[in-house]
Design an enzyme around this catalytic site. Structure first.
Site, PDB file in Angstrom:
ATOM      1  N   HIS A 120       0.806  -1.231   0.000  1.00  0.00           N
ATOM      2  CA  HIS A 120       0.000   0.000   0.000  1.00  0.00           C
ATOM      3  C   HIS A 120       0.835   1.276   0.000  1.00  0.00           C
ATOM      4  CE1 HIS A 120      -3.884  -1.837   0.067  1.00  0.00           C
ATOM      5  NE2 HIS A 120      -3.668  -2.493   1.189  1.00  0.00           N
TER       6      HIS A 120
ATOM      7  N   ASN B 157      -6.443  -7.276  -4.285  1.00  0.00           N
ATOM      8  CA  ASN B 157      -7.749  -6.682  -4.586  1.00  0.00           C
ATOM      9  C   ASN B 157      -7.646  -5.185  -4.893  1.00  0.00           C
ATOM     10  OD1 ASN B 157      -7.226  -6.367  -1.710  1.00  0.00           O
ATOM     11  ND2 ASN B 157      -9.268  -5.501  -1.565  1.00  0.00           N
ATOM     12  N   HIS B 158      -6.494  -4.572  -4.592  1.00  0.00           N
ATOM     13  CA  HIS B 158      -6.315  -3.155  -4.945  1.00  0.00           C
ATOM     14  C   HIS B 158      -5.690  -2.952  -6.329  1.00  0.00           C
ATOM     15  CE1 HIS B 158      -7.632  -0.835  -1.395  1.00  0.00           C
ATOM     16  NE2 HIS B 158      -7.477  -2.005  -0.796  1.00  0.00           N
TER      17      HIS B 158
ATOM     18  N   HIS C 205      -3.646 -13.559  -2.497  1.00  0.00           N
ATOM     19  CA  HIS C 205      -3.830 -12.339  -1.709  1.00  0.00           C
ATOM     20  C   HIS C 205      -4.857 -12.505  -0.582  1.00  0.00           C
ATOM     21  CE1 HIS C 205      -3.706  -8.144  -0.667  1.00  0.00           C
ATOM     22  NE2 HIS C 205      -5.017  -8.118  -0.696  1.00  0.00           N
TER      23      HIS C 205
ATOM     24  N   HIS D 142      -3.633  -9.338   2.945  1.00  0.00           N
ATOM     25  CA  HIS D 142      -4.976  -8.751   2.886  1.00  0.00           C
ATOM     26  C   HIS D 142      -5.506  -8.179   4.202  1.00  0.00           C
ATOM     27  CE1 HIS D 142      -8.734  -8.013   0.852  1.00  0.00           C
ATOM     28  NE2 HIS D 142      -9.394  -9.036   1.324  1.00  0.00           N
TER      29      HIS D 142
HETATM   30 MN   LIG Z   1      -6.144  -6.440   0.267  1.00  0.00          MN
END
Ligand SMILES: [Mn+2]
Length: 286
Positions: free
Chosen positions: A50, A107-108, A163, A239
């Site tokens: 992130h 998922n990002h 993930h 995750h």
């Molecule tokens: Mn995630």
């Protein structure tokens, strides 16, 4: 290797309209939903980043030398301060270290998420309007070429890396390998759940997940069924933020690892060898 320097050169190239490396990156990626790999070395699993460039630089300091396989479990962008730099950083690593690097999709790595959680803003801020064109033309193409899962055999230990986790319909590895890569993960329930589901020890089978419709918590029976069906010994996923950096569930058969420091956690990676699993804390960087 001075990864930080390489990243700033690349970001500057993008600002000035030189995109040749982006095209090159798409050709380096496996472009298959499931990767199978047989190795005879330590495997290092990296959880969500992130936009935490410090964790990325720190772990490269630690593992650049040697022969370990480094598996990134996705979620390179959104939320943090250095999202573009982090995504470019992992792609540069793939170019520089080749087979030693495996990049999975999180998922990002998804346009809807990037619209809502910051990456499109980050691109706009750093590259201006042409950044949106770069996103449409190259970055979405990179997303759909990232494998969604990997089966890694190291010294006889068979590890499933993903993930989010296990879909409640419990797919075979063959079914996972036949998923059609697509930008919109909502179109395929198996793809959606691989990227979004979470484990929960309080449920036997599964339960609806607060993250959204079509997303589930999977329990012990789902984990067991998946492992037996596919002859898997260990599941490693990311995750979820874990305050200590990593945690095991289901009697050590599943690990969650988180590598982003922005949640007040202790960023960590997971080292797996045939007879040893070790949580390596990355510590703080000044
Ligand atoms: Mn995630």
């Amino acid at each position: 290797m001075d990864l930080q320097e390489e990243i700033s050169i690349l970001v500057n190239d993008l600002k000035e309209g030189r995109y040749s490396l982006l095209k090159e990156f798409t050709e380096l990626l496996e472009n298959t939903p499931l990767i199978r790999k047989q190795v005879d070395c330590k495997v290092v699993f990296v959880g969500d980043l992130h936009g935490d460039l410090y964790s990325l630089l720190r772990l490269i300091d630690l593992y650049e030398k040697g022969d370990s396989l480094i598996v990134f479990l996705g979620d390179y962008v959104d939320r943090g301060y250095y999202q573009l730099e982090t995504l470019m950083g992992v792609l540069l690593l793939k170019k520089l270290l080749g087979d030693r690097i495996l990049l999975l999709r999180g998922n990002h790595e998804d346009p809807m998420m990037n619209y809502n959680y910051g990456f499109l803003m980050d691109i706009r801020h750093k590259l201006g309007l042409k950044g949106l064109r770069i996103y449409q033309t190259y970055i979405l193409d990179i997303y759909i070429r990232l494998p969604v899962a990997a089966l890694i055999n190291t010294g006889g230990r068979k590890i499933f890396a993903v993930h989010g986790g296990i879909p409640i319909e419990v797919p075979s590895l063959n079914e996972i390998s036949q998923i059609r890569q697509r930008v919109d993960v909502l179109e395929d329930p198996t793809l959606l759940q691989l990227l979004w589901n979470d484990p929960l020890e309080d449920v036997e089978d599964y339960a609806p997940n607060i993250r959204g419709e079509g997303i589930f918590y999977y329990g012990r029976k789902i984990v067991e069924k998946f492992m037996v069906k596919n002859d898997v010994d260990l599941i490693v996923r990311a995750h979820e933020p874990v305050s200590s950096g990593a945690r095991s569930m289901f009697n050590g058969r599943l690990y969650t690892v988180f590598t982003c420091r922005y949640y007040g956690i202790s960023p960590s990676v997971l080292e797996v060898e045939p007879h040893r699993i070790h949580v390596k804390k990355l510590g703080s960087v000044v």
